[in-house]
Design a protein around this motif. Structure first.
Motif, PDB file in Angstrom:
ATOM      1  N   LEU A  81       0.805  -1.223   0.000  1.00 43.61           N
ATOM      2  CA  LEU A  81       0.000   0.000   0.000  1.00 43.61           C
ATOM      3  C   LEU A  81       0.838   1.274   0.000  1.00 43.61           C
ATOM      4  O   LEU A  81       0.290   2.373  -0.060  1.00 43.61           O
ATOM      5  N   GLY A  82       2.149   1.131   0.094  1.00 45.61           N
ATOM      6  CA  GLY A  82       3.013   2.307   0.051  1.00 45.61           C
ATOM      7  C   GLY A  82       3.257   2.973   1.389  1.00 45.61           C
ATOM      8  O   GLY A  82       3.876   4.027   1.455  1.00 45.61           O
ATOM      9  N   GLY A  83       2.771   2.362   2.472  1.00 45.85           N
ATOM     10  CA  GLY A  83       3.022   2.903   3.804  1.00 45.85           C
ATOM     11  C   GLY A  83       1.779   3.486   4.451  1.00 45.85           C
ATOM     12  O   GLY A  83       0.784   3.791   3.799  1.00 45.85           O
ATOM     13  N   VAL A  84       1.865   3.658   5.754  1.00 46.41           N
ATOM     14  CA  VAL A  84       0.726   4.125   6.541  1.00 46.41           C
ATOM     15  C   VAL A  84       0.747   5.646   6.667  1.00 46.41           C
ATOM     16  O   VAL A  84       1.805   6.267   6.728  1.00 46.41           O
ATOM     17  N   ASP A  85      -0.437   6.255   6.673  1.00 43.43           N
ATOM     18  CA  ASP A  85      -0.591   7.700   6.872  1.00 43.43           C
ATOM     19  C   ASP A  85      -1.235   8.016   8.219  1.00 43.43           C
ATOM     20  O   ASP A  85      -1.000   9.084   8.790  1.00 43.43           O
ATOM     21  N   VAL A  86      -2.074   7.104   8.691  1.00 40.11           N
ATOM     22  CA  VAL A  86      -2.780   7.269   9.965  1.00 40.11           C
ATOM     23  C   VAL A  86      -2.686   5.951  10.727  1.00 40.11           C
ATOM     24  O   VAL A  86      -2.910   4.882  10.153  1.00 40.11           O
ATOM     25  N   CYS A  87      -2.353   6.025  11.999  1.00 47.22           N
ATOM     26  CA  CYS A  87      -2.292   4.821  12.843  1.00 47.22           C
ATOM     27  C   CYS A  87      -3.219   5.012  14.033  1.00 47.22           C
ATOM     28  O   CYS A  87      -3.046   5.957  14.816  1.00 47.22           O
ATOM     29  N   ILE A  88      -4.193   4.129  14.151  1.00 46.92           N
ATOM     30  CA  ILE A  88      -5.156   4.220  15.252  1.00 46.92           C
ATOM     31  C   ILE A  88      -4.949   3.023  16.177  1.00 46.92           C
ATOM     32  O   ILE A  88      -5.319   1.889  15.863  1.00 46.92           O
ATOM     33  N   ASN A  89      -4.309   3.287  17.303  1.00 43.29           N
ATOM     34  CA  ASN A  89      -4.023   2.248  18.294  1.00 43.29           C
ATOM     35  C   ASN A  89      -5.272   2.017  19.144  1.00 43.29           C
ATOM     36  O   ASN A  89      -5.450   2.633  20.202  1.00 43.29           O
ATOM     37  N   ASN A  90      -6.129   1.141  18.653  1.00 41.22           N
ATOM     38  CA  ASN A  90      -7.399   0.893  19.324  1.00 41.22           C
ATOM     39  C   ASN A  90      -7.383  -0.374  20.176  1.00 41.22           C
ATOM     40  O   ASN A  90      -8.129  -0.474  21.141  1.00 41.22           O
ATOM     41  N   ALA A  91      -6.561  -1.345  19.826  1.00 40.11           N
ATOM     42  CA  ALA A  91      -6.568  -2.639  20.526  1.00 40.11           C
ATOM     43  C   ALA A  91      -6.344  -2.441  22.022  1.00 40.11           C
ATOM     44  O   ALA A  91      -5.446  -1.710  22.440  1.00 40.11           O
ATOM     45  N   GLY A  92      -7.162  -3.074  22.813  1.00 41.85           N
ATOM     46  CA  GLY A  92      -7.032  -2.989  24.265  1.00 41.85           C
ATOM     47  C   GLY A  92      -7.898  -4.041  24.926  1.00 41.85           C
ATOM     48  O   GLY A  92      -8.876  -4.509  24.336  1.00 41.85           O
ATOM     49  N   LEU A  93      -7.531  -4.430  26.126  1.00 42.97           N
ATOM     50  CA  LEU A  93      -8.324  -5.438  26.838  1.00 42.97           C
ATOM     51  C   LEU A  93      -8.152  -5.276  28.338  1.00 42.97           C
ATOM     52  O   LEU A  93      -7.251  -4.583  28.805  1.00 42.97           O
ATOM     53  N   ALA A  94      -9.047  -5.928  29.061  1.00 40.89           N
ATOM     54  CA  ALA A  94      -8.985  -5.932  30.525  1.00 40.89           C
ATOM     55  C   ALA A  94      -9.236  -7.340  31.023  1.00 40.89           C
ATOM     56  O   ALA A  94      -9.913  -8.138  30.367  1.00 40.89           O
ATOM     57  N   HIS A  95      -8.654  -7.643  32.150  1.00 40.59           N
ATOM     58  CA  HIS A  95      -8.961  -8.873  32.878  1.00 40.59           C
ATOM     59  C   HIS A  95      -9.335  -8.490  34.306  1.00 40.59           C
ATOM     60  O   HIS A  95      -8.866  -7.468  34.824  1.00 40.59           O
ATOM     61  N   CYS A  96     -10.162  -9.305  34.922  1.00 38.95           N
ATOM     62  CA  CYS A  96     -10.467  -9.108  36.342  1.00 38.95           C
ATOM     63  C   CYS A  96      -9.261  -9.610  37.134  1.00 38.95           C
ATOM     64  O   CYS A  96      -9.148 -10.806  37.433  1.00 38.95           O
ATOM     65  N   ALA A  97      -8.346  -8.715  37.448  1.00 39.00           N
ATOM     66  CA  ALA A  97      -7.079  -9.116  38.065  1.00 39.00           C
ATOM     67  C   ALA A  97      -6.663  -8.066  39.096  1.00 39.00           C
ATOM     68  O   ALA A  97      -5.861  -7.181  38.814  1.00 39.00           O
ATOM     69  N   PRO A  98      -7.219  -8.141  40.323  1.00 40.75           N
ATOM     70  CA  PRO A  98      -6.895  -7.155  41.354  1.00 40.75           C
ATOM     71  C   PRO A  98      -5.406  -7.089  41.656  1.00 40.75           C
ATOM     72  O   PRO A  98      -4.652  -8.043  41.424  1.00 40.75           O
ATOM     73  N   LEU A  99      -4.969  -5.947  42.194  1.00 39.66           N
ATOM     74  CA  LEU A  99      -3.556  -5.756  42.488  1.00 39.66           C
ATOM     75  C   LEU A  99      -3.052  -6.682  43.589  1.00 39.66           C
ATOM     76  O   LEU A  99      -1.879  -7.046  43.605  1.00 39.66           O
ATOM     77  N   LEU A 100      -3.917  -7.086  44.502  1.00 40.43           N
ATOM     78  CA  LEU A 100      -3.479  -7.896  45.632  1.00 40.43           C
ATOM     79  C   LEU A 100      -3.756  -9.384  45.460  1.00 40.43           C
ATOM     80  O   LEU A 100      -3.348 -10.184  46.300  1.00 40.43           O
ATOM     81  N   SER A 101      -4.439  -9.751  44.374  1.00 35.53           N
ATOM     82  CA  SER A 101      -4.749 -11.187  44.205  1.00 35.53           C
ATOM     83  C   SER A 101      -4.790 -11.608  42.744  1.00 35.53           C
ATOM     84  O   SER A 101      -5.126 -12.744  42.441  1.00 35.53           O
ATOM     85  N   GLY A 102      -4.448 -10.700  41.834  1.00 37.37           N
ATOM     86  CA  GLY A 102      -4.578 -11.009  40.419  1.00 37.37           C
ATOM     87  C   GLY A 102      -3.513 -11.951  39.896  1.00 37.37           C
ATOM     88  O   GLY A 102      -2.461 -12.159  40.509  1.00 37.37           O
ATOM     89  N   SER A 103      -3.796 -12.478  38.719  1.00 34.55           N
ATOM     90  CA  SER A 103      -2.875 -13.391  38.038  1.00 34.55           C
ATOM     91  C   SER A 103      -1.783 -12.605  37.323  1.00 34.55           C
ATOM     92  O   SER A 103      -2.062 -11.636  36.612  1.00 34.55           O
ATOM     93  N   THR A 104      -0.538 -13.042  37.490  1.00 33.79           N
ATOM     94  CA  THR A 104       0.581 -12.411  36.784  1.00 33.79           C
ATOM     95  C   THR A 104       0.387 -12.516  35.278  1.00 33.79           C
ATOM     96  O   THR A 104       0.703 -11.575  34.538  1.00 33.79           O
ATOM     97  N   ALA A 105      -0.126 -13.650  34.812  1.00 38.27           N
ATOM     98  CA  ALA A 105      -0.354 -13.831  33.372  1.00 38.27           C
ATOM     99  C   ALA A 105      -1.346 -12.791  32.846  1.00 38.27           C
ATOM    100  O   ALA A 105      -1.162 -12.245  31.753  1.00 38.27           O
ATOM    101  N   ASP A 106      -2.398 -12.505  33.619  1.00 40.22           N
ATOM    102  CA  ASP A 106      -3.371 -11.488  33.204  1.00 40.22           C
ATOM    103  C   ASP A 106      -2.741 -10.109  33.178  1.00 40.22           C
ATOM    104  O   ASP A 106      -2.983  -9.306  32.271  1.00 40.22           O
ATOM    105  N   TRP A 107      -1.919  -9.798  34.180  1.00 38.60           N
ATOM    106  CA  TRP A 107      -1.232  -8.506  34.192  1.00 38.60           C
ATOM    107  C   TRP A 107      -0.341  -8.355  32.960  1.00 38.60           C
ATOM    108  O   TRP A 107      -0.347  -7.321  32.301  1.00 38.60           O
ATOM    109  N   LYS A 108       0.432  -9.397  32.672  1.00 34.13           N
ATOM    110  CA  LYS A 108       1.345  -9.336  31.523  1.00 34.13           C
ATOM    111  C   LYS A 108       0.575  -9.163  30.223  1.00 34.13           C
ATOM    112  O   LYS A 108       0.995  -8.415  29.335  1.00 34.13           O
ATOM    113  N   ASN A 109      -0.562  -9.849  30.110  1.00 28.19           N
ATOM    114  CA  ASN A 109      -1.354  -9.742  28.880  1.00 28.19           C
ATOM    115  C   ASN A 109      -1.864  -8.317  28.686  1.00 28.19           C
ATOM    116  O   ASN A 109      -1.819  -7.767  27.570  1.00 28.19           O
TER     117      ASN A 109
END
Length: 224
Positions: A81-109
């Motif tokens: 396509l000859g390169g990008v002109d606009v980049c929209i960083n929309n990807a995002g997610l959440a996990h139910c992972a509290p700071l005192l009991s959450g999963s490290t894998a969820d935090w890393k993700n």
């Protein structure tokens, strides 16, 4: 939007929700939109829906947590396509992972998608724009109201921390662009509650996710 007709936009997390709505809008305005997500079939379906519109949708399968896949995607954008002109960083997610009991894998993700994936895409988009002498490019960060205040729910605290990081990254990117005397712009947008698949995926339950949206359901309208 006239000056963007025929130009190339990347939308991450384009398969559902806000990403799909952005993709629809840009294709209808005449842009060539690269829509990426892990579930590329949903973007293929969106392509069929938009086949008679002014612009074009190019689906690409890409896991934002995988740097090699991101680099490969940008390579395709450049070669096809000859390169990008606009980049929209929309990807995002959440996990139910509290700071005192959450999963490290969820935090890393959450870090990999919400922070590192956003940074890698921003870096690659800027460098591609610079290489192609695109000095009027635009980079968007889809942040969240959770990047500006912490709600009293333990399940959302780590997610909020990743979005506070996006608020800090916005200022850092803006500062670096200014130092380089670049005319490429960076903008952050912070939606509040939006009725998408987000909470359903977060809660890992359609019933529980829909319950979160119930107080807002009367105000919600589907994207068109």
């Amino acid at each position: 939007m006239e000056r963007w007709v025929g130009r190339v936009a990347l939308v991450t997390g384009a398969s559902v929700g806000i990403g799909a709505a952005i993709t629809r809008a840009l294709v209808r305005q005449g842009m060539k939109v690269v829509g990426c997500a892990r579930n590329v079939q949903q973007i293929e379906d969106l392509k069929k829906e938009l086949k008679s519109e002014k612009g074009q949708l190019i689906p690409i399968k890409c896991d934002i947590t995988n740097e090699e896949e991101i680099l490969s995607m940008f390579g395709r954008i450049q070669s096809e396509l000859g390169g990008v002109d606009v980049c929209i960083n929309n990807a995002g997610l959440a996990h139910c992972a509290p700071l005192l009991s959450g999963s490290t894998a969820d935090w890393k993700n959450m870090l990999d998608v919400n922070v590192l994936g956003l940074c890698i895409c921003t870096r690659e988009a800027f460098q591609q724009m610079q290489k192609n002498k695109v000095d009027d490019g635009h980079i968007f960060l889809i942040n969240s109201m959770s990047g500006h205040r912490v709600i009293p729910s333990a399940n959302g605290h780590f997610y909020s921390a990743t979005k506070y990081a996006v608020s800090g990254l916005l200022e850092g990117i803006r500062n670096e662009l200014q130092q380089l005397k670049s005319h490429i712009r960076v903008t952050a947008i912070s939606p509040g509650m939006a009725r998408t698949e987000f909470e359903i995926r977060n809660m890992k339950s359609r019933e529980e996710g829909e319950r979160i949206y119930m107080p807002n359901i009367s105000a919600w309208r589907p994207p068109t």
